[in-house]
Motif scaffolding. Structure first.
Motif, PDB file in Angstrom:
ATOM      1  N   THR A 160       2.305  49.229  53.057  1.00  0.00           N
ATOM      2  CA  THR A 160       1.924  50.533  53.599  1.00  0.00           C
ATOM      3  C   THR A 160       2.639  50.758  54.925  1.00  0.00           C
ATOM      4  N   CYS A 161       3.242  51.926  55.037  1.00  0.00           N
ATOM      5  CA  CYS A 161       3.856  52.346  56.289  1.00  0.00           C
ATOM      6  C   CYS A 161       3.067  53.531  56.824  1.00  0.00           C
ATOM      7  N   GLU A 162       2.613  53.439  58.090  1.00  0.00           N
ATOM      8  CA  GLU A 162       1.818  54.490  58.703  1.00  0.00           C
ATOM      9  C   GLU A 162       2.460  54.919  60.016  1.00  0.00           C
ATOM     10  N   VAL A 163       2.471  56.219  60.260  1.00  0.00           N
ATOM     11  CA  VAL A 163       2.919  56.765  61.542  1.00  0.00           C
ATOM     12  C   VAL A 163       1.822  57.691  62.044  1.00  0.00           C
ATOM     13  N   SER A 164       1.296  57.405  63.237  1.00  0.00           N
ATOM     14  CA  SER A 164       0.227  58.219  63.812  1.00  0.00           C
ATOM     15  C   SER A 164       0.737  58.954  65.034  1.00  0.00           C
ATOM     16  N   LEU A 178       3.962  53.336  64.982  1.00  0.00           N
ATOM     17  CA  LEU A 178       4.355  52.927  63.639  1.00  0.00           C
ATOM     18  C   LEU A 178       3.603  51.639  63.306  1.00  0.00           C
ATOM     19  N   ARG A 179       2.972  51.615  62.117  1.00  0.00           N
ATOM     20  CA  ARG A 179       2.275  50.401  61.692  1.00  0.00           C
ATOM     21  C   ARG A 179       2.636  50.110  60.241  1.00  0.00           C
ATOM     22  N   MET A 180       2.928  48.819  59.981  1.00  0.00           N
ATOM     23  CA  MET A 180       3.220  48.361  58.631  1.00  0.00           C
ATOM     24  C   MET A 180       2.170  47.315  58.237  1.00  0.00           C
ATOM     25  N   ILE A 181       1.621  47.483  57.026  1.00  0.00           N
ATOM     26  CA  ILE A 181       0.578  46.580  56.534  1.00  0.00           C
ATOM     27  C   ILE A 181       1.062  45.959  55.231  1.00  0.00           C
ATOM     28  N   VAL A 212     -16.765  51.923  44.439  1.00  0.00           N
ATOM     29  CA  VAL A 212     -15.841  51.245  45.357  1.00  0.00           C
ATOM     30  C   VAL A 212     -14.520  51.989  45.260  1.00  0.00           C
ATOM     31  N   ILE A 213     -14.079  52.592  46.378  1.00  0.00           N
ATOM     32  CA  ILE A 213     -12.928  53.500  46.358  1.00  0.00           C
ATOM     33  C   ILE A 213     -11.851  52.964  47.302  1.00  0.00           C
ATOM     34  N   PRO A 214     -10.654  52.626  46.802  1.00  0.00           N
ATOM     35  CA  PRO A 214      -9.562  52.202  47.695  1.00  0.00           C
ATOM     36  C   PRO A 214      -9.113  53.363  48.577  1.00  0.00           C
ATOM     37  N   LEU A 215      -8.865  53.078  49.838  1.00  0.00           N
ATOM     38  CA  LEU A 215      -8.379  54.069  50.790  1.00  0.00           C
ATOM     39  C   LEU A 215      -7.057  53.599  51.373  1.00  0.00           C
ATOM     40  N   SER A 216      -6.435  54.467  52.106  1.00  0.00           N
ATOM     41  CA  SER A 216      -5.170  54.108  52.744  1.00  0.00           C
ATOM     42  C   SER A 216      -5.412  53.103  53.866  1.00  0.00           C
ATOM     43  N   GLY A 217      -4.332  52.446  54.265  1.00  0.00           N
ATOM     44  CA  GLY A 217      -4.417  51.501  55.376  1.00  0.00           C
ATOM     45  C   GLY A 217      -5.223  50.263  55.037  1.00  0.00           C
ATOM     46  N   ALA A 218      -5.223  49.845  53.760  1.00  0.00           N
ATOM     47  CA  ALA A 218      -5.912  48.647  53.291  1.00  0.00           C
ATOM     48  C   ALA A 218      -7.430  48.768  53.380  1.00  0.00           C
ATOM     49  N   ARG A 219      -7.950  49.962  53.676  1.00  0.00           N
ATOM     50  CA  ARG A 219      -9.390  50.140  53.803  1.00  0.00           C
ATOM     51  C   ARG A 219     -10.016  50.404  52.429  1.00  0.00           C
ATOM     52  N   VAL A 220     -11.330  50.325  52.399  1.00  0.00           N
ATOM     53  CA  VAL A 220     -12.051  50.560  51.154  1.00  0.00           C
ATOM     54  C   VAL A 220     -13.350  51.285  51.488  1.00  0.00           C
ATOM     55  N   ILE A 249       0.002  59.749  59.035  1.00  0.00           N
ATOM     56  CA  ILE A 249       0.701  59.987  57.771  1.00  0.00           C
ATOM     57  C   ILE A 249       1.095  58.621  57.216  1.00  0.00           C
ATOM     58  N   TRP A 250       0.765  58.364  55.993  1.00  0.00           N
ATOM     59  CA  TRP A 250       1.009  57.049  55.418  1.00  0.00           C
ATOM     60  C   TRP A 250       1.702  57.168  54.069  1.00  0.00           C
ATOM     61  N   ALA A 251       2.381  56.128  53.705  1.00  0.00           N
ATOM     62  CA  ALA A 251       3.057  56.031  52.407  1.00  0.00           C
ATOM     63  C   ALA A 251       2.918  54.599  51.912  1.00  0.00           C
ATOM     64  N   GLU A 252       2.629  54.457  50.658  1.00  0.00           N
ATOM     65  CA  GLU A 252       2.364  53.142  50.072  1.00  0.00           C
ATOM     66  C   GLU A 252       3.361  52.852  48.964  1.00  0.00           C
ATOM     67  N   GLN A 253       3.922  51.649  48.994  1.00  0.00           N
ATOM     68  CA  GLN A 253       4.866  51.202  47.972  1.00  0.00           C
ATOM     69  C   GLN A 253       4.293  49.987  47.253  1.00  0.00           C
ATOM     70  N   LEU A 254       4.498  49.960  45.957  1.00  0.00           N
ATOM     71  CA  LEU A 254       4.061  48.806  45.193  1.00  0.00           C
ATOM     72  C   LEU A 254       5.016  47.643  45.405  1.00  0.00           C
TER      73      LEU A 254
END
Length: 730
Positions: free
Chosen positions: A665-669, A656-659, A389-397, A712-717
């Motif tokens: 997670t901040c994503e810009v496509s 721009l998408r924020m999750i 089970v591998i965590p991916l960006s954008g809340a996906r797995v 392009i995404w960036a994740e903050q705790l």
């Protein structure tokens, strides 16, 4: 003269009859001096005087009555004597030598008596000739009958030995279990050879150490024992560890690898055999008198020692029985060594495989998981099944299950390499079909690295990506069985309807390692609360049923499975695998979650540098709505740099998408497929520091490509002070 000779011989025989015992004693003393090795057997020594007395009586009767040769019969005790020689494996040449010595001794005494009582030399000469002819006829006749009995008994003995060897081959080594194989050796020995059989193995062998590395007497562990004649239990119990004195017989047998046959008297029981006073007294009462010490060796290495013991009621061991015990012990030693090597390799492979499997499946708000791994119960050994089970960006797995073809250490090691490769490829966020294409290349390279003369590397793999925002699952298969999908019950006018269990149509590509063949991605829409069941073929493949029957059973179990994923795993294994599996089994049960619309914010942005400030405002407003104002400063910088990078180097449309999940997670496509990269900006450069700044501020960042462009995404705790606020619903 002929008639006178026969009359003389008849009178001679009548005169010698009262002295028959004396004649027999003379011959018996001669036999003991000439053939001492025959007299070491107690039963032979007991029957020999009787047989000799009967021979003397029969020969005198033959001379006295002048019997026809066809009437001559070998005495019963002489027949028994020959039979005993055959039982003990005494060569037939020894039997014939006994006959020669017996009859030559008797003939010499008859000659002497003839010389003493005959009145003339002419009668002596005639009697000597007649006596010699008759004696040789008698010897030929009785020897012929004796040899027939000997050969018949010897054939029966050899047949019994062959049957015993065949039985030992069938009974010893039925499993790849060291203790059970040793017990099988003890049982066979107790059934056919001895009243007590014990089997000791070197502790260094059981621990897979070098036997020469330890100083002093080697330590042994009593692995098995068998008792068949009421003998007291051995001083060393099964499972105990002990040593033998350096100069003792067992120590010499272990050191030299040569078997030894011992004779034990009741008053002289070796200290190494009776390790306590009580046990020594018990042994003295029962009287062990014959023992075989047989080394257990395989492939040139000592493994331990087998002891065969007989008490006084039984015959002592002879040379043939020593050879027989050696042959049985030799076969058992090879089986024990095979079992030991198998156990060691299996344990090593299991340890390696379990260390390569995920020890703790990461908790993801996108999915809830439960898993099982069962090694095979067959002699094939541990295989190369795995799950991940591998965590991916954008809340996906990412959900992975795979199976390396083959068993043993090589398969387990290959599994570890492929699992690492899958995680590496997943980290760059490839689509399922692209990931399997790259993984196929990895397997092909591994095949080339292995070189010729090794088994071909091949594997199957199912790779799936679940997106809790879109509530879709994208998956691709490389020769692997498709998953089972359990959709949750739907409500219709207030009445609950049962969910369904399906095996979706998935385009199954070739197994990994063939190369050049395409893989296809299949996309499924899954309602929140759906269950995905991923498994390897060991769960459904069996010699007792076909795959379709197993899939039907799997469907039935899932249709009534409880809500708990752990209980679902247990019920699946219980229903489909009532006994130990013939192949490895990896099972991964997943319940899908979904992110509420309130936890996802999306904005379409024009390709205009002036929109960067508006993007920052949107981000700050959304953080305020989520109660994450503490992250505003960092998030503004990240959004500003990502949007600026997309406007400067990308193409429209820009989004721009924020999750808001367990992390922010901040994503810009954008529509450009050009991947950004970090570079070192020079002192007077006006740009080039955006991604470096993002990398410093974010916990993780990266790029993933899709068919429309890139993201392009960036994740903050989420800070611990906002932990209660940050819990995203599933």
């Amino acid at each position: 003269m002929g008639a006178d000779t026969h009359v003389f011989l008849s009178d001679l025989a009548r005169g010698l009859a009262p002295r028959a015992d004396q004649l027999a004693d003379v011959v018996l003393r001669q036999l003991r001096d000439e053939l001492p090795e025959v007299w070491k057997y107690e039963d032979i020594a007991a029957v020999a005087p009787v047989a000799l007395s009967e021979h003397v009586a029969a020969s005198l009767d033959f001379l006295e009555r002048g019997l026809d040769m066809t009437e001559v019969r070998t005495p019963p005790a002489a027949i028994e004597f020959a039979r005993r020689l055959a039982e003990h494996g005494v060569p037939i040449s020894q039997l014939l030598r006994v006959y020669r010595l017996v009859h030559s001794g008797l003939l010499q005494q008859y000659y002497a008596e003839t010389v003493r009582v005959a009145g003339s030399q002419e009668l002596i000469n005639a009697t000597t000739l007649t006596l010699s002819a008759m004696a040789f006829e008698y010897v030929d006749r009785t020897a012929e009958q004796t040899v027939v009995v000997y050969q018949r008994e010897r054939d029966r003995w050899l047949q019994r030995r062959l049957i015993m060897i065949n039985e030992a081959g069938a009974r010893i080594g039925t499993t790849l279990d060291t203790a059970r194989t040793a017990q099988e050796l003890a049982d066979v020995g107790a059934d056919h050879l001895a009243g007590l059989v014990t089997v000791d193995l070197l502790t260094s062998v059981l621990q897979d150490e070098e036997t020469s590395a330890t100083a002093g007497p080697p330590a042994l562990r009593r692995i098995a024992q068998a008792i068949s004649d009421g003998r007291p239990d051995p001083a060393v119990a099964t499972g105990q560890t002990h040593t033998y004195p350096e100069n003792s017989e067992p120590a010499r047998v272990l050191a030299t690898g040569q078997p030894l046959r011992l004779h034990i008297t009741a008053d002289d029981v070796p200290t190494w055999l009776a390790m306590s006073a009580d046990h020594k007294l018990a042994l003295r009462v029962l009287g062990p008198h014959s023992m075989l010490l047989i080394p257990l060796c395989a492939r040139g290495s000592p493994l331990g020692l087998a002891q065969f013991v007989r008490r006084h009621a039984a015959d002592p061991f002879d040379d043939d029985e020593l050879l027989l015990a050696q042959e049985i012990a030799s076969r058992a030693a090879v089986s024990i060594d095979n079992a030991r090597r198998y156990t060691q390799e299996r344990s090593t492979a299991l340890t390696l495989q379990r260390s390569l499997l995920p020890q703790h499946v990461p908790k993801e708000s996108a999915v809830e998981t439960a898993s099982r791994y069962l090694p095979s119960g067959s002699r094939a050994g541990v295989g190369g099944d795995w799950f991940d089970v591998i965590p991916l960006s954008g809340a996906r797995v990412a959900l992975v299950v795979g199976d390396v073809i083959g068993h043993g250490l090589h398969a387990a090691a290959t599994m570890g390499r492929l699992r690492t490769a899958v995680r590496t490829l997943a980290d760059i966020d490839l689509t399922p079909d692209e990931l399997l294409t790259h993984l196929d290349d990895v397997v092909i390279r591994l095949q080339r690295e292995e070189g010729r003369g090794t088994d071909e590397i091949s594997a199957t793999c199912l790779y799936a990506v679940y997106d809790p925002v879109a509530r879709t699952c994208s998956l691709a298969s490389a020769g692997h069985l498709p998953p089972a999908v359990v959709t949750p019950p739907a409500a219709d006018n207030g009445a609950a309807a049962s969910g369904s269990v399906d095996f979706p149509e998935v385009s199954i590509g070739p197994p990994l390692g063939l190369g050049g063949l395409p893989f296809e991605t299949t996309q499924l829409e899954l309602p929140a609360g759906s269950r995905l069941v991923l498994y390897t073929d060991g769960l459904v493949q069996s010699r007792s049923r076909d795959v379709e029957t197993a899939l039907t059973l799997l469907r039935d179990v899932l249709a009534r499975a409880p809500a708990s994923l752990e209980e679902t795993c247990d019920e699946l294994l219980s229903a489909l695998l009532p006994s130990r599996p013939a192949d490895d089994v990896a099972l991964l049960v997943v319940r899908t979650g979904a992110l509420d619309a309130d936890h996802v914010a999306t904005w379409d942005l024009p390709c205009d540098p002036a929109v960067v400030s508006k993007a920052r405002v949107h981000a700050c407003d959304q953080l305020a709505a989520w109660g994450l104002d503490e992250l505003a400063f960092t998030t503004e910088l990240v959004v500003s740099e990502l949007v600026t990078n997309a406007i400067r180097y990308g193409k429209s449309p820009i989004q721009l998408r924020m999750i808001f999940q367990s992390a922010l997670t901040c994503e810009v496509s954008d529509a450009s497929s050009t991947a950004p990269h970090l570079r070192r900006a020079r002192v007077f450069d006006e740009g080039g520091r955006g991604l470096l700044l993002v990398a410093q501020l974010a916990e993780h960042w990266g790029t993933r490509h899709n068919r429309e462009g890139k993201v392009i995404w960036a994740e903050q705790l989420i800070p611990s002070s906002l932990a209660e606020v940050s819990s995203a619903p599933a």
